[in-house]
Write a protein that holds these residues in place. Structure first.
Motif, mmCIF file in Angstrom:
data_model
loop_
_atom_site.group_PDB
_atom_site.id
_atom_site.type_symbol
_atom_site.label_atom_id
_atom_site.label_comp_id
_atom_site.label_asym_id
_atom_site.label_seq_id
_atom_site.Cartn_x
_atom_site.Cartn_y
_atom_site.Cartn_z
ATOM 1 N N LEU A 95 46.449 36.165 7.196
ATOM 2 C CA LEU A 95 46.902 37.522 7.482
ATOM 3 C C LEU A 95 48.285 37.529 8.143
ATOM 4 N N VAL A 96 48.415 36.752 9.202
ATOM 5 C CA VAL A 96 49.678 36.723 9.937
ATOM 6 C C VAL A 96 50.781 36.103 9.082
ATOM 7 N N GLY A 97 50.417 35.089 8.294
ATOM 8 C CA GLY A 97 51.404 34.454 7.418
ATOM 9 C C GLY A 97 51.990 35.438 6.415
ATOM 10 N N CYS A 98 51.132 36.258 5.807
ATOM 11 C CA CYS A 98 51.619 37.273 4.863
ATOM 12 C C CYS A 98 52.534 38.272 5.564
ATOM 13 N N MET A 99 52.181 38.642 6.784
ATOM 14 C CA MET A 99 53.012 39.596 7.535
ATOM 15 C C MET A 99 54.360 38.988 7.898
ATOM 16 N N VAL A 100 54.368 37.694 8.206
ATOM 17 C CA VAL A 100 55.638 37.007 8.508
ATOM 18 C C VAL A 100 56.528 36.977 7.270
ATOM 19 N N VAL A 101 55.921 36.722 6.104
ATOM 20 C CA VAL A 101 56.688 36.710 4.851
ATOM 21 C C VAL A 101 57.340 38.071 4.608
ATOM 22 N N ILE A 102 56.583 39.137 4.841
ATOM 23 C CA ILE A 102 57.135 40.487 4.659
ATOM 24 C C ILE A 102 58.263 40.733 5.664
ATOM 25 N N ALA A 103 58.019 40.405 6.933
ATOM 26 C CA ALA A 103 58.993 40.703 7.990
ATOM 27 C C ALA A 103 60.276 39.900 7.850
ATOM 28 N N LEU A 104 60.169 38.635 7.443
ATOM 29 C CA LEU A 104 61.341 37.748 7.461
ATOM 30 C C LEU A 104 61.912 37.409 6.091
ATOM 31 N N ILE A 105 61.229 37.781 5.016
ATOM 32 C CA ILE A 105 61.752 37.489 3.675
ATOM 33 C C ILE A 105 61.867 38.756 2.831
ATOM 34 N N ALA A 133 55.201 56.475 10.412
ATOM 35 C CA ALA A 133 53.956 56.182 11.133
ATOM 36 C C ALA A 133 52.744 56.648 10.359
ATOM 37 N N THR A 134 52.962 57.482 9.342
ATOM 38 C CA THR A 134 51.876 58.007 8.518
ATOM 39 C C THR A 134 51.725 57.273 7.199
ATOM 40 N N ILE A 135 52.858 56.955 6.516
ATOM 41 C CA ILE A 135 52.746 56.402 5.155
ATOM 42 C C ILE A 135 53.342 55.012 4.998
ATOM 43 N N ASN A 136 54.124 54.524 5.955
ATOM 44 C CA ASN A 136 54.727 53.196 5.819
ATOM 45 C C ASN A 136 53.797 52.164 6.442
ATOM 46 N N MET A 137 52.928 51.572 5.625
ATOM 47 C CA MET A 137 51.824 50.769 6.153
ATOM 48 C C MET A 137 51.724 49.407 5.460
ATOM 49 N N ALA A 138 52.803 48.626 5.534
ATOM 50 C CA ALA A 138 52.791 47.299 4.915
ATOM 51 C C ALA A 138 51.718 46.413 5.529
ATOM 52 N N GLY A 139 51.605 46.428 6.850
ATOM 53 C CA GLY A 139 50.592 45.609 7.516
ATOM 54 C C GLY A 139 49.191 46.005 7.118
ATOM 55 N N ALA A 140 48.938 47.308 6.989
ATOM 56 C CA ALA A 140 47.618 47.781 6.580
ATOM 57 C C ALA A 140 47.305 47.348 5.156
ATOM 58 N N ALA A 141 48.305 47.411 4.260
ATOM 59 C CA ALA A 141 48.095 46.976 2.882
ATOM 60 C C ALA A 141 47.721 45.497 2.826
ATOM 61 N N ILE A 142 48.350 44.687 3.675
ATOM 62 C CA ILE A 142 48.020 43.256 3.739
ATOM 63 C C ILE A 142 46.592 43.055 4.229
ATOM 64 N N THR A 143 46.220 43.755 5.283
ATOM 65 C CA THR A 143 44.876 43.616 5.837
ATOM 66 C C THR A 143 43.819 43.988 4.812
ATOM 67 N N ILE A 144 43.983 45.126 4.156
ATOM 68 C CA ILE A 144 43.004 45.593 3.168
ATOM 69 C C ILE A 144 42.868 44.592 2.028
ATOM 70 N N THR A 145 44.003 44.087 1.531
ATOM 71 C CA THR A 145 43.991 43.172 0.389
ATOM 72 C C THR A 145 43.390 41.824 0.749
ATOM 73 N N VAL A 146 43.849 41.228 1.838
ATOM 74 C CA VAL A 146 43.366 39.901 2.243
ATOM 75 C C VAL A 146 41.877 39.934 2.565
ATOM 76 N N MET A 147 41.430 40.929 3.328
ATOM 77 C CA MET A 147 40.021 41.007 3.702
ATOM 78 C C MET A 147 39.128 41.245 2.483
ATOM 79 N N THR A 148 39.610 42.044 1.533
ATOM 80 C CA THR A 148 38.834 42.304 0.315
ATOM 81 C C THR A 148 38.700 41.045 -0.524
#
Length: 407
Positions: A216-226, A290-305
């Motif tokens: 989870l955190v790795g995917c978020m790091v990729v989004i944030a830094l790449i 804060a309502t529609i920009n949810m990259a972290g949420a998209a990662i969480t939903i996808t990885v957990m699923t």
């Protein structure tokens, strides 16, 4: 005392926050029973959540009422960046889950919450939030409703007298000043939040479900830094990393500990102001993000699923994975801007694979267990990206106009 106060304020806010973070962590390990320290964090988050709805309402309404006909706006670019960023995050999560498949030890530790039945339910909820009573929207921090009514009232007041517009501007300035006062107490709030986390959860949370957390955190790091820097570079045609790191430094830290995109709205407003952005633009784009920009949420939903899919031994083809990315991105836009808001959307994505609601809610239970880290990183990514894309959209406009881009 006055000299001490002046010296304290002369230190940059980030350095003061880091000091509060370190002191909070030390006290959490040394004096975990001194729970009164944690009240500092509750007070800080409570103050941010209390003032943010009023701030958003008056800023958006005032900026629209005073918007001059023909004046340029970049809201279209901001929305496109939000949607691209969220979808890209879901795709990165799919690729990461295929490269490093993770299985779960399912648990029954699920809170008493009911997930939505489908994407239609999420969309219906969003639409009903739009038309909620404006007073109720402010009192319940329903930001999509606050935005909608602020737009309606702002447009309605566009042809009002200059005196009325001045009054609205004064109200917006007064609330903004109140927010600055609240943010000045951030070091003490962060101290309390870190103390509460360390004293209750310790460091064990980093070892339990370690592989899942790393993914989870790795995917978020990729989004944030790449991924995000690539998106920003395509817009400003300059080295994006100074801007990326500034947004991470000024926004990610507070969002990480408050675990609420809504509570971090005032922080992002202050960041945008320091970047020299147009208040008429960021006063709308930040609460919208804060309502529609949810990259972290998209990662969480996808990885957990996909972790649930791997646990049950199901196979996933590329087409289904692409559909999952789309569903995760759309669902993430409906995630609540509060702690744990994305977890209850996991059953929706699990339904694509025929996974029963009982099993899906066990996956949600795992999410709550690792939420101390997962939700903090998710919120930090979501909120800091709001400011990043808002800045990128405006700097894109500056570049076209030949204005120098500085931050």
């Amino acid at each position: 005392m006055n000299n001490l106060f002046q010296k304290w304020n002369s230190i940059s806010l980030v350095k003061r926050i880091v000091a509060g973070l370190i002191i909070g962590a030390v006290l959490g390990r040394v004096l975990p029973s001194l729970t009164v320290i944690g009240i500092l964090g509750d007070l800080f988050v409570g103050a941010l959540k209390g003032v943010a709805p009023i701030l958003v309402f008056f800023l958006v309404m005032s900026s629209l009422a005073q918007h001059k006909k023909g004046a340029k706006t970049n809201m279209g670019t901001v929305v496109v960046l939000y949607l691209i960023g969220t979808f890209a995050a879901a795709l990165v999560a799919v690729v990461g889950s295929f490269m490093f498949p993770v299985s779960l030890t399912l648990t029954d530790a699920v809170q008493n919450s009911t997930p939505p039945d489908g994407v239609g339910t999420v969309i219906k909820t969003l639409l009903m939030n739009v038309v909620q009573n404006p007073i109720a929207s402010i009192s319940t921090a329903n930001y999509i409703g606050i935005l909608a009514w602020a737009v309606v009232f702002g447009l309605a007041l566009k042809h009002s007298s200059d005196t009325t517009k001045t009054m609205l501007g004064n109200f917006a300035d007064a609330v903004s000043q109140a927010v600055r006062w609240v943010i000045s107490f951030a070091p003490f709030g962060i101290l309390g939040l870190v103390f509460a986390t360390v004293s209750t959860s310790g460091l064990g949370i980093f070892t339990d479900y370690g592989k899942l957390l790393l993914l989870l955190v790795g995917c978020m790091v990729v989004i944030a830094l790449i991924v995000n820097p690539i998106i920003v570079f395509l817009n400003i045609k300059q080295n994006p990393y100074p801007l990326v790191f500034k947004c991470l430094k000024d926004s990610f830290i507070t969002a990480f500990f408050t675990r609420s995109s809504a509570a971090n709205i005032p922080v992002n407003m202050t960041l945008c102001e320091s970047l020299g952005l147009d208040e008429d633009n960021y006063s709308v784009s930040i609460p919208l993000g804060a309502t529609i920009n949810m990259a972290g949420a998209a990662i969480t939903i996808t990885v957990m699923t996909l972790a649930a899919v791997n646990t049950l031994g199901f196979s996933v083809d590329i087409g289904t994975a692409l559909v999952l990315s789309i569903v995760a991105a759309v669902s993430a836009c409906g995630a609540s801007g509060v702690a744990g808001g994305s977890l209850l959307l996991i059953p929706l994505a699990c339904s694509l694979f025929g996974i029963s609601n009982d099993i899906a809610m066990q996956v949600v239970g795992v999410g709550f267990i690792i939420g101390v880290v997962q939700d903090s990183c998710e919120t930090g990514l979501n909120s800091s990206t709001d400011a990043l894309f808002t800045a990128a959209a405006e700097f894109r406009q500056w570049r076209k106009e030949g204005k120098p881009i500085k931050w």
